[in-house]
Design an enzyme around this catalytic site. Structure first.
Site, PDB file in Angstrom:
ATOM      1  N   ARG B 276       0.896  -1.187  -0.117  1.00 34.47           N
ATOM      2  CA  ARG B 276       0.045  -0.110   0.027  1.00 34.47           C
ATOM      3  C   ARG B 276       0.994   1.317   0.111  1.00 34.47           C
ATOM      4  O   ARG B 276       1.541   1.745   0.941  1.00 34.47           O
ATOM      5  CB  ARG B 276      -0.795  -0.012   1.282  1.00 34.47           C
ATOM      6  N   HIS B 280      -3.757   4.493   4.707  1.00 35.51           N
ATOM      7  CA  HIS B 280      -4.865   3.643   4.767  1.00 35.51           C
ATOM      8  C   HIS B 280      -5.911   4.331   3.986  1.00 35.51           C
ATOM      9  O   HIS B 280      -6.488   3.784   3.280  1.00 35.51           O
ATOM     10  CB  HIS B 280      -5.154   3.387   6.337  1.00 35.51           C
ATOM     11  N   TYR B 289       4.233   5.594  11.288  1.00 30.43           N
ATOM     12  CA  TYR B 289       4.488   4.115  11.814  1.00 30.43           C
ATOM     13  C   TYR B 289       5.413   3.405  10.826  1.00 30.43           C
ATOM     14  O   TYR B 289       5.692   2.164  10.955  1.00 30.43           O
ATOM     15  CB  TYR B 289       2.966   3.479  12.129  1.00 30.43           C
TER      16      TYR B 289
END
Lengths: 495, 384
Positions: B276, B280, B289
């Site tokens: 990805r 998100h 993160y």
């Protein structure tokens, strides 16, 4: 040719405001659709905003560093084929948004969003020379938790059809809107009152309360809302007018002392770092009973050692500051009094002695106070600690301290000396047992070997949590740190 | 006793180096494969140009939607950046009668199925609940609940089975169902239940997992100790891992699995190994993160660049092709922007629709009452 405004969007599901971090364009710049024009910071992240229009930037409506509610116009762009390449000075001079300071313009438009767009409040801000359908008055929305905020146009009650034909389907052509019981009056026309009778004021309860809170007699306030309703802005205006009336003398007296031109009171929003600092300090001050002790020490030998080390090859590339010696002294002194590096675990009913030092260094940054810590500082040599402090401070100043660096601290230093002061009574970083304030190091008359001599002297201030540390341990630790700085040779003896 | 948890995941040599089906390397080199080559024998240069166009245009839809969200036109958008090949490869393997059950990120599958991009925007703009007719393109509505669509797909596949629409040998009739989900969803009970139901009923369903390495901020190692495709064996059906950034490999393995389903040979699991590249959703900030270095590593495996390299190296395109595609892409984006702003707000009475085939009288009465109330207003103007 028209001027389009870009309203601050909610980029993160339910945010109500964002801070303008930096503008990527300037008035007069040519922009294309989706060109990044600004970087904003929300409660969730830093986000770059792409421009929804193509054209020439007319003006930036919000200053960098300002936090504005979602829906506030932040930039205006002259769109369409007629856009002059450089922005016509005549046109911009007439534009109301550039006539005022950007922040004022934004505030004015934001304030406008709470009043009827067609109402007289709009008179205070002359309408832009030419705007398209997305003009802020029509589109300014209030921030809410989720979504884009209610439309201002829906704030007024919709007109019902004639009561004589309720629910009877009518064709749009003969569905004549009828006048409601209270006709929307012209600007500022308060309902007529009978003399002697207390005038009937139209205002919502929160507005009445506001008037009471500000000590404004609401019956004396000229209403500007539709139908003669007193609005929130009217109350603020009345309060301000009263204050201004009481002020001229003071202003005259203030003269050239640097007070002129400033508002009597200035309100600054309590935001992220400030708020976190406040919460942490209040929590700490009211959880841990603080005791503070002071020690003034002669650090001449440490200063001389620092001078010598700076000339050596090993320390060539690091900035060796007295702070590094203090950090090292703490790491050497902690094992002799482990309580000062302990943690109070209320839930477990235990005191946790930590056999490692995550050494926090309080850093003043443009965004406020942050206390990143050096993990396992006890493992680091003087050189490594000096370089770690340098990196930590640089990262903090850039505002890039990752959250992990600010967690898990065991002991903190606040280097108040850099501000030229001798000492302070520091408040503990929550969860830690002690914090050391390191004052300025300066030459003072000092009795050295029986004679008064100019010596490099500093004051150490140690605050500790009396739940964990008694006066005995706190004093011993402070004396140890002092002794290490007074004679760095002690480091060899102790470690 | 100490338990070495790491040993359990590395004890099996197969777990260390999972086999990866790849037909096109990141550099655009065609890798021959004894079996999977036969599944894409019919793919011509024209078809590969078509796949390239799918990849480019679906990415453009995605990036335009992200921009629209940043401009306040959409409440949210879940970007599929980096996952185009997995979606186009599987999407183009579908036959008209097949059914797809997407998550909320299958924008390129929607593109392959012929769903208007504007219709995807309606959901994210908050003006409808998903407005395309699933019967029109056999592309079901976006499912926000993680993994729930795998059960819907399995149930639908069992229906197909009961209709006798598998194993007839008629290529126009035999039907497969494909369920899309992500690596995070594999930890959901729903997905595991779907695996069990599909397995024991031999349902004609393909579980297509786009392993993009991140379940919001949770990395893959927090979901599984074995490669995800190997989970299938435990449930009793085949599973394999494919290079999810290789559109040809994704096409080939999807064709195989879908044909198995149509032939009545039951379910299979495809793990499309991808990444990805974006957040998100637009609400997320991945820099908090994950490392920029990981992103760089995957940038080199970009699904579009490798097809471009293959086309250019094989002299299968001219500059005109790319120029035309650029122009088409710009036009698509421009139309999407205009259409997005023009999406109408829903009628208040629309809430009464789409739930019942035959609405009960009480609901109809409420609807009429609502309509009457709305009609009692003199005007309904104002910017909508």
């Amino acid at each position: 040719m028209s001027v389009s405004q870009f309203n601050l969007p909610d980029v993160g599901e339910g945010l109500t405001e964002a801070e303008i971090v930096s503008w990527k364009v300037q008035p007069g710049d040519q922009v294309k659709v989706n060109d990044v024009v600004v970087e904003i910071e929300t409660a969730k992240s830093l986000v770059e905003l792409p421009c929804p229009f193509a054209g020439v930037v007319e003006s930036l409506l919000v200053d960098e560093g300002a936090t504005v509610p979602v829906g506030t116009p932040i930039i205006s762009v002259r769109t369409g084929s007629g856009a002059p390449a450089g922005g016509s000075p005549d046109a911009t001079a007439e534009s109301p948004t550039t006539a005022e300071s950007p922040a004022d313009a934004a505030a004015a438009t934001a304030a406008e969003s709470t009043t009827d767009p067609g109402g007289p409040a709009a008179d205070l801000v002359p309408p832009p020379e030419s705007t398209d359908d997305d003009a802020p008055a029509e589109n300014g929305r209030q921030p809410v938790l989720v979504g884009y905020g209610p439309r201002t146009s829906s704030l007024k009650r919709r007109t019902r059809k004639s009561p004589t034909a309720p629910g009877v389907p009518e064709t749009p052509s003969n569905g004549t809107p009828t006048t409601p019981a209270v006709a929307p009056g012209p600007a500022g026309s308060a309902p007529a009152t009978t003399p002697g009778e207390r005038p009937r004021v139209l205002a919502k309860p929160p507005v009445r309360k506001l008037a009471k809170d500000l000590g404004v007699d609401i019956t004396t306030v000229a209403p500007t809302g539709q139908g003669g309703v007193v609005t929130r802005d009217d109350i603020h205006a009345a309060a301000k007018a009263r204050e201004d009336g009481a002020r001229p003398q003071t202003e005259a007296q203030a003269g050239d002392l640097g007070w002129q031109g400033l508002p009597r009171e200035e309100r600054i929003a309590i935001r992220s770092v400030r708020r976190k600092t406040a919460e942490a300090m209040v929590r700490s001050a009211f959880t841990a009973p603080h005791v503070t002790e002071f020690l003034t020490v002669d650090v001449t030998r440490t200063m001389k050692l620092a001078e010598r080390l700076r000339g050596t090859r090993e320390f060539r590339d690091v900035k060796l500051t007295p702070l590094a010696f203090v950090a090292r002294a703490i790491c050497i002194a902690v094992p002799r009094t482990p309580e000062v590096n302990a943690r109070w675990d209320d839930d477990a009913g235990e005191i946790v002695l930590q056999r490692y030092v995550n050494l926090g260094i309080a850093a003043a940054t443009p965004r406020g106070l942050v206390v990143p810590n050096i993990k396992d500082a006890q493992m680091l040599s003087l050189r490594e600690i000096a370089s770690a402090i340098g990196e930590l401070a640089a990262t903090a100043r850039e505002g890039k301290t990752p959250p992990g660096d600010m967690m898990g601290g065991t002991f903190s230093i606040t280097n108040v000396g850099v501000f030229g002061v001798d000492t302070g009574t520091p408040i503990l970083n929550p969860g830690e047992a002690a914090i050391l304030a390191f004052g300025t190091v300066r030459q003072q008359p000092w009795v050295h070997k029986g004679r008064v001599k100019p010596r490099w002297v500093t004051t150490l201030g140690l605050s500790f949590d009396h739940r964990l540390v008694d006066g005995e341990q706190g004093s011993r630790f402070l004396a140890d740190v002092g002794a290490l700085l007074e004679d760095p040779g002690n480091a060899i003896a102790w470690s | 006793m100490t338990v070495d948890t790491a040993a359990t995941s590395t004890g099996d040599p197969a777990a260390r180096e999972p086999e990866l089906v790849q037909l096109l390397t990141p550099e655009g080199q065609r890798v021959p494969h004894e079996y999977y080559d036969t599944l894409i024998e019919d793919i011509t240069a024209e078809d590969i140009r078509g796949l390239y166009r799918d990849l480019v245009l679906s990415r453009r839809i995605d990036s335009e939607a992200v921009a629209l969200q940043r401009q306040g036109e959409l409440g949210l958008w879940a970007s599929m950046l980096g996952q185009e090949a997995a979606q186009v490869g599987s999407g183009r393997a579908l036959r008209p009668q097949d059914h797809a059950f997407p998550t909320y990120r299958e924008h390129a599958v929607a593109w392959c199925r012929g769903v208007e991009a504007t219709q995807l925007l309606g959901l994210f703009r908050g003006v409808d609940q998903g407005s395309w007719d699933p019967r029109e393109n056999n592309f079901h509505l976006y499912t926000i609940v993680i993994g729930a669509q795998t059960l819907h797909a399995t149930g639908y596949a069992m229906g197909v089975q009961r209709d006798g629409a598998i194993g007839t040998g008629d290529p126009e009739r035999d039907t497969a169902v494909i369920a899309y989900f992500g690596d995070g969803a594999t930890s959901q009970g729903d997905v595991n239940e779907a695996f069990i139901w599909a397995s024991v009923n031999n349902a004609p369903v393909v579980f297509f997992c786009q392993n993009n390495q991140w379940a919001i901020s949770e990395p893959l190692e927090r979901q599984t100790r074995v490669p995800l495709y190997r989970r299938a064996h435990g449930f009793g059906f085949p599973g394999l891992r494919v290079d999810g950034n290789d559109v040809l490999a994704c096409l080939a393995v999807s064709r195989e699995a879908l044909q198995r389903a149509r032939d009545g040979e039951g379910p299979s699991l495809i793990e499309a190994f991808t990444y990805r590249m974006g957040a998100h959703t637009t609400t997320d900030d991945p820099t908090r993160y994950r490392l920029a270095a990981d992103l760089e590593h995957w940038r080199l495996k970009d699904p579009i660049e490798r097809v471009k390299a293959y086309l250019v190296r094989g002299d299968l395109v001219d500059q005109q092709f790319f120029d035309d595609l650029d122009a088409e892409s710009e036009e698509l984006a421009g139309n999407l922007r205009t259409a997005c702003r023009a999406l109408p707000d829903p009628e208040p009475t629309s809430i009464f629709e789409h739930v019942y085939v035959e609405p009960p009288p009480t609901l109809l009465a409420q609807r009429d009452e609502m309509a009457q109330y709305l009609d009692s207003f003199a005007e309904q103007e104002g910017p909508r």
